[in-house]
Design a protein around this motif. Structure first.
Motif, PDB file in Angstrom:
ATOM      1  N   ILE A   1     -24.376  -8.740 -23.110  1.00 21.22           N
ATOM      2  CA  ILE A   1     -25.445  -9.930 -22.907  1.00 21.22           C
ATOM      3  C   ILE A   1     -26.898  -9.491 -22.288  1.00 21.22           C
ATOM      4  CG2 ILE A   1     -23.465 -11.465 -22.396  1.00 21.22           C
ATOM      5  CD1 ILE A   1     -24.209 -11.414 -19.637  1.00 21.22           C
ATOM      6  N   GLU A   2     -27.110  -7.958 -22.400  1.00 23.54           N
ATOM      7  CA  GLU A   2     -28.049  -7.349 -21.790  1.00 23.54           C
ATOM      8  C   GLU A   2     -29.578  -8.032 -22.090  1.00 23.54           C
ATOM      9  OE1 GLU A   2     -30.118  -2.976 -21.127  1.00 23.54           O
ATOM     10  OE2 GLU A   2     -28.462  -3.265 -22.522  1.00 23.54           O
ATOM     11  N   GLU A   3     -29.922  -8.244 -23.388  1.00 26.06           N
ATOM     12  CA  GLU A   3     -30.913  -8.888 -23.936  1.00 26.06           C
ATOM     13  C   GLU A   3     -31.076 -10.314 -23.459  1.00 26.06           C
ATOM     14  OE1 GLU A   3     -33.396  -9.968 -28.143  1.00 26.06           O
ATOM     15  OE2 GLU A   3     -31.486  -8.717 -28.073  1.00 26.06           O
ATOM     16  N   TRP A   4     -29.999 -11.029 -23.690  1.00 30.21           N
ATOM     17  CA  TRP A   4     -30.052 -12.362 -22.923  1.00 30.21           C
ATOM     18  C   TRP A   4     -30.316 -12.636 -21.419  1.00 30.21           C
ATOM     19  CZ3 TRP A   4     -26.884 -14.419 -19.026  1.00 30.21           C
ATOM     20  CH2 TRP A   4     -26.926 -15.970 -18.806  1.00 30.21           C
ATOM     21  N   GLU A   5     -29.877 -11.441 -20.578  1.00 31.76           N
ATOM     22  CA  GLU A   5     -30.048 -11.414 -19.261  1.00 31.76           C
ATOM     23  C   GLU A   5     -31.426 -10.886 -18.824  1.00 31.76           C
ATOM     24  OE1 GLU A   5     -28.517  -9.093 -15.179  1.00 31.76           O
ATOM     25  OE2 GLU A   5     -27.476  -8.698 -16.982  1.00 31.76           O
TER      26      GLU A   5
ATOM     27  N   PHE B   1     -36.776 -17.713 -12.121  1.00 28.73           N
ATOM     28  CA  PHE B   1     -36.048 -18.447 -10.873  1.00 28.73           C
ATOM     29  C   PHE B   1     -34.678 -18.424 -11.094  1.00 28.73           C
ATOM     30  CE2 PHE B   1     -37.491 -21.387 -14.127  1.00 28.73           C
ATOM     31  CZ  PHE B   1     -36.544 -22.281 -14.590  1.00 28.73           C
ATOM     32  N   ILE B   2     -34.129 -18.091 -12.286  1.00 25.08           N
ATOM     33  CA  ILE B   2     -32.435 -18.102 -12.396  1.00 25.08           C
ATOM     34  C   ILE B   2     -31.928 -16.888 -12.109  1.00 25.08           C
ATOM     35  CG2 ILE B   2     -30.619 -18.313 -14.131  1.00 25.08           C
ATOM     36  CD1 ILE B   2     -32.225 -20.287 -15.738  1.00 25.08           C
ATOM     37  N   LYS B   3     -30.881 -16.853 -11.139  1.00 24.36           N
ATOM     38  CA  LYS B   3     -30.425 -15.567 -10.731  1.00 24.36           C
ATOM     39  C   LYS B   3     -28.872 -15.701 -11.458  1.00 24.36           C
ATOM     40  CE  LYS B   3     -32.715 -15.031  -6.099  1.00 24.36           C
ATOM     41  NZ  LYS B   3     -32.418 -15.175  -4.657  1.00 24.36           N
ATOM     42  N   LEU B   4     -28.562 -14.123 -11.946  1.00 24.23           N
ATOM     43  CA  LEU B   4     -27.188 -14.166 -12.580  1.00 24.23           C
ATOM     44  C   LEU B   4     -26.594 -13.114 -11.480  1.00 24.23           C
ATOM     45  CD1 LEU B   4     -25.449 -14.173 -14.805  1.00 24.23           C
ATOM     46  CD2 LEU B   4     -26.484 -12.231 -15.766  1.00 24.23           C
TER      47      LEU B   4
ATOM     48  N   ASN C   1     -29.709 -22.315 -21.093  1.00 27.45           N
ATOM     49  CA  ASN C   1     -29.357 -20.841 -21.058  1.00 27.45           C
ATOM     50  C   ASN C   1     -27.810 -20.509 -21.000  1.00 27.45           C
ATOM     51  OD1 ASN C   1     -31.790 -18.675 -20.211  1.00 27.45           O
ATOM     52  ND2 ASN C   1     -32.192 -20.810 -19.084  1.00 27.45           N
ATOM     53  N   VAL C   2     -26.972 -21.565 -20.742  1.00 29.58           N
ATOM     54  CA  VAL C   2     -25.500 -21.599 -20.784  1.00 29.58           C
ATOM     55  C   VAL C   2     -25.393 -21.502 -22.239  1.00 29.58           C
ATOM     56  CG1 VAL C   2     -23.263 -22.838 -20.453  1.00 29.58           C
ATOM     57  CG2 VAL C   2     -25.043 -22.079 -18.527  1.00 29.58           C
ATOM     58  N   ALA C   3     -26.039 -22.438 -22.982  1.00 28.09           N
ATOM     59  CA  ALA C   3     -25.998 -22.753 -24.488  1.00 28.09           C
ATOM     60  C   ALA C   3     -26.165 -21.639 -25.154  1.00 28.09           C
ATOM     61  CB  ALA C   3     -26.695 -23.776 -24.830  1.00 28.09           C
ATOM     62  N   SER C   4     -27.203 -20.920 -24.810  1.00 25.35           N
ATOM     63  CA  SER C   4     -27.604 -19.693 -25.516  1.00 25.35           C
ATOM     64  C   SER C   4     -26.831 -18.416 -25.345  1.00 25.35           C
ATOM     65  CB  SER C   4     -28.927 -19.115 -25.229  1.00 25.35           C
ATOM     66  OG  SER C   4     -29.220 -18.920 -23.651  1.00 25.35           O
TER      67      SER C   4
END
Length: 417
Positions: A197-201, A207-210, A240-243
């Motif tokens: 998921i590197e590219e998605w991250e 403003f979204i922290k993972l 972002n959860v959907a993607s």
């Protein structure tokens, strides 16, 4: 709004008890938009307590302290509060009446002076009524910081947090929204998930922290946002959860939203009106403990047979002696028989069974240490998986227990689609 959590007690610092209060308080504050800035555990020392108060003064908006409110001489929090706020202890008649009723009316014994002293509170404090215990909570403000003292007994602390602190903070303070979404995955390690998921991250909004939350057999991915527009925050999280689901949907088994795996299982089993039982060998009842720790579990969890020895597998669960001799006590065949037999014995829809070598020695089996077979009996079939959880012993038990629950979750989640 920022908070600090302070636990007072030498018993925590020497490892005699585990601090569970801080986690509960932190979750409760997070849900209402209060950011926990710091957690501290300190000794039963007047100087240490005063120095901690001075350090936190005007650094955070609220300090929540647990411990040291008992009736014995080593409980010094109230007196230290008085020192810090230049105050004195006075008798609170409402608290005294409550303590008297609790001791004489409920416990049916004469009230002592030590009991009466529980009604002593700083004269300047706001008293927080403790309906389930004798030690009241104390709320005091100095300059820009509120100091709240709560009893260390967990069920008393929880009562005061839920019924006094949270309602008061919600009523008196303006707070941002803090929203978390936790994706539960299993079957792939942290580094493998991160690589996939590197590219998605990298493309997440700033403003979204993972956060990666790895545990034996699973990885939780927590997305967190904070702001004033709740609708916008929720929309961003869901998009972002959907993607993410498009990338690793094959290993996503659910969404926690501050809920544990056993809570999620309980909710689904309740919705489906299904029941579960367990037959545990190498896990020694750990799966049963996880399932039964949830309030209301009796509606879906019917019981467990801890068949730790070969004799119990045979005499209680009815596993054939010939089957054990032919395949070994640690085998897919025995795990399958355990699951089927406990499902029949306790009349449940599903059953989980474990048999394996947790170590450090092999015991009655020839399989290598770390080998575990987990069986899941469903209304229609029995599935068995073999795992090598390695060592040490605690890791094997923990991972096997979680994996058993995950197998169940994956199966019953099919009915939710």
């Amino acid at each position: 709004m920022k908070a600090a959590i302070v636990t007072i007690g030498d018993e925590i610092l020497i490892g005699q008890i585990v601090d569970t209060n801080s986690g509960f308080i932190a979750k409760s504050l997070d849900r209402i938009g209060v950011e926990v800035f710091e957690m501290l555990s300190i000794s039963d020392s007047r100087e240490h307590i005063l120095n901690t108060f001075l350090k936190l003064q005007n650094t955070v908006d609220i300090v929540i302290i647990t411990g040291g409110l008992g009736p014995t001489k080593d409980d010094i929090t109230k007196k230290t509060f008085c020192d810090y706020f230049e105050d004195e202890l006075v008798v609170d008649t409402v608290v005294l009446a409550h303590v008297t009723e609790l001791i004489e009316g409920f416990y049916k014994r004469a009230i002592t002076q030590i009991n009466k002293d529980q009604a002593l509170v700083p004269s300047k404090c706001t008293v927080l009524h403790n309906q389930v215990g004798t030690a009241p909570g104390l709320w005091m403000k100095k300059e820009n910081t509120v100091f709240v003292s709560l009893p260390g007994v967990p069920f008393e602390m929880k009562y005061l947090i839920e019924n006094e602190i949270i309602p008061k903070v919600v009523r008196d303070y303006h707070r941002p929204y803090i929203i978390h979404k936790t994706i539960l995955t299993y079957g792939r390690g942290e580094s493998a998930v991160a690589e996939q998921i590197e590219e998605w991250e990298n493309n997440l909004p700033e403003f979204i922290k993972l956060a990666y939350l790895p545990a034996p057999g699973r990885v939780r991915l927590r997305l967190s946002v904070k702001g004033t527009d709740k609708q916008l925050l929720e929309k961003s999280i869901e998009e972002n959860v959907a993607s993410l689901t498009k990338i690793i949907g094959d290993i996503i088994v659910g969404f926690e939203d501050d809920e544990t795996l056993e809570v999620i299982l309980g909710q689904i089993l309740t919705r489906q009106n299904k029941t579960i039982s367990t037959a545990e060998s190498c896990t020694g009842g750990t799966i049963a403990q996880l399932l039964s720790s949830i309030p209301g579990a009796s509606s879906y969890f019917k019981g467990s047979v801890v068949a730790y020895s070969t004799e119990v597998k045979q005499n209680v669960l009815g596993v054939s002696k010939n089957l054990i001799e032919e395949h070994s006590v640690v085998s897919a065949e025995v795990a399958k028989a355990m699951a089927l037999n406990v499902k029949t014995l306790l009349k449940t829809d599903y059953a989980i069974a474990t048999t394996g070598n947790a170590g450090p020695s092999k015991g009655d089996a020839s399989a290598e240490v770390g080998t575990v077979y987990i069986a899941l009996a469903t209304p229609n079939e029995v599935m068995v998986e073999k795992f090598d959880f390695g060592q040490p012993r605690e890791k094997v038990i923990d991972r096997a227990s979680v994996k058993g629950l995950e197998m169940l979750l994956k199966e019953i989640s099919k009915k939710e689609l």
